[in-house]
Design a protein around this motif. Structure first.
Motif, PDB file in Angstrom:
ATOM      1  N   UNK A  94      -3.877  -2.368  50.470  1.00 19.27           N
ATOM      2  CA  UNK A  94      -4.319  -2.518  49.073  1.00 19.27           C
ATOM      3  C   UNK A  94      -5.786  -2.915  49.023  1.00 19.27           C
ATOM      4  N   UNK A  95      -6.205  -3.808  49.897  1.00 19.68           N
ATOM      5  CA  UNK A  95      -7.600  -4.233  49.939  1.00 19.68           C
ATOM      6  C   UNK A  95      -8.499  -3.068  50.358  1.00 19.68           C
ATOM      7  N   UNK A  96      -8.066  -2.294  51.356  1.00 18.83           N
ATOM      8  CA  UNK A  96      -8.837  -1.146  51.828  1.00 18.83           C
ATOM      9  C   UNK A  96      -9.015  -0.114  50.720  1.00 18.83           C
ATOM     10  N   UNK A 103      -1.807  -5.400  39.475  1.00 18.11           N
ATOM     11  CA  UNK A 103      -1.415  -4.161  38.802  1.00 18.11           C
ATOM     12  C   UNK A 103      -2.452  -3.042  38.941  1.00 18.11           C
ATOM     13  N   UNK A 104      -3.430  -3.194  39.838  1.00 14.96           N
ATOM     14  CA  UNK A 104      -4.462  -2.172  40.002  1.00 14.96           C
ATOM     15  C   UNK A 104      -3.875  -0.814  40.352  1.00 14.96           C
ATOM     16  N   UNK A 105      -2.881  -0.786  41.207  1.00 11.46           N
ATOM     17  CA  UNK A 105      -2.309   0.485  41.629  1.00 11.46           C
ATOM     18  C   UNK A 105      -1.620   1.188  40.472  1.00 11.46           C
ATOM     19  N   UNK A 110      -1.843   5.598  36.547  1.00 13.09           N
ATOM     20  CA  UNK A 110      -1.844   6.071  35.157  1.00 13.09           C
ATOM     21  C   UNK A 110      -3.120   6.840  34.841  1.00 13.09           C
ATOM     22  N   UNK A 111      -4.256   6.356  35.344  1.00 13.62           N
ATOM     23  CA  UNK A 111      -5.531   7.052  35.115  1.00 13.62           C
ATOM     24  C   UNK A 111      -5.520   8.431  35.772  1.00 13.62           C
ATOM     25  N   UNK A 112      -4.956   8.532  36.976  1.00 14.53           N
ATOM     26  CA  UNK A 112      -4.879   9.829  37.660  1.00 14.53           C
ATOM     27  C   UNK A 112      -3.990  10.797  36.884  1.00 14.53           C
TER      28      UNK A 112
END
Length: 171
Positions: A94-96, A103-105, A110-112
């Motif tokens: 996740x950091x990489x 909730x960034x993922x 959703x943006x994709x």
């Protein structure tokens, strides 16, 4: 701990310990190859008796490296989907990927979805038909069976790209 690095995640695979040592050995090998090349005047492959450049050698190296990369990616993907990754590994990935918040993922997924699939031309059927009808120099080049026609199409394609470059530089 081994040699100053934690081995909690193991010593093989994509772990801090393995990455650190592989990186160190790669740096050592690269520098020693440069030094020996400087002293002998021969490239690395020539030193061990292999011809350079060699298309079969390039294909072999790309196949091995690509296969190993693909195998590692598939294994990591399988471990992620079967929920066999440790919390530390998940946090590291996740950091990489820059997904540091909880909730960034979800936000990125959703943006994709909102941006749509880049492999599909979109819904503007009229624009797609107009683009196909207009054609491009590459279409003429790819649809020919004769050498002379191919040469003429290639020359036209080069000329149109030269004009585009000149227009871009003038702007």
């Amino acid at each position: 701990e081994a040699m100053g690095m934690p081995t909690d995640d193991g010593i093989f695979g994509f772990t801090p310990f393995a990455e650190m040592w592989v990186g160190r050995w790669a740096m050592l090998g690269f520098i020693s190859s440069i030094c020996v090349e400087f002293v002998t005047g021969k490239g690395t492959l020539a030193q061990i008796g292999l011809p350079a450049p060699s298309t079969p050698m390039l294909i072999a190296v790309l196949t091995v490296a690509g296969g190993a990369t693909l195998a590692g990616a598939i294994k990591t993907g399988q471990r992620a989907t079967s929920k066999q990754m440790s919390r530390t590994e998940i946090a590291r990935y996740k950091n990489f990927l820059g997904l540091n918040k909880e909730d960034d993922w979800k936000i990125e997924a959703a943006a994709m979805k909102n941006r749509g699939d880049f492999t599909k031309p979109g819904n503007d059927v009229a624009a797609i038909a107009a683009s196909k009808a207009e054609g491009a120099p590459v279409d003429k080049f790819l649809s020919t069976n004769e050498v002379a026609e191919g040469d003429a199409a290639a020359a036209e394609m080069k000329a149109s790209s030269s004009v585009a470059v000149a227009e871009r530089e003038a702007a």
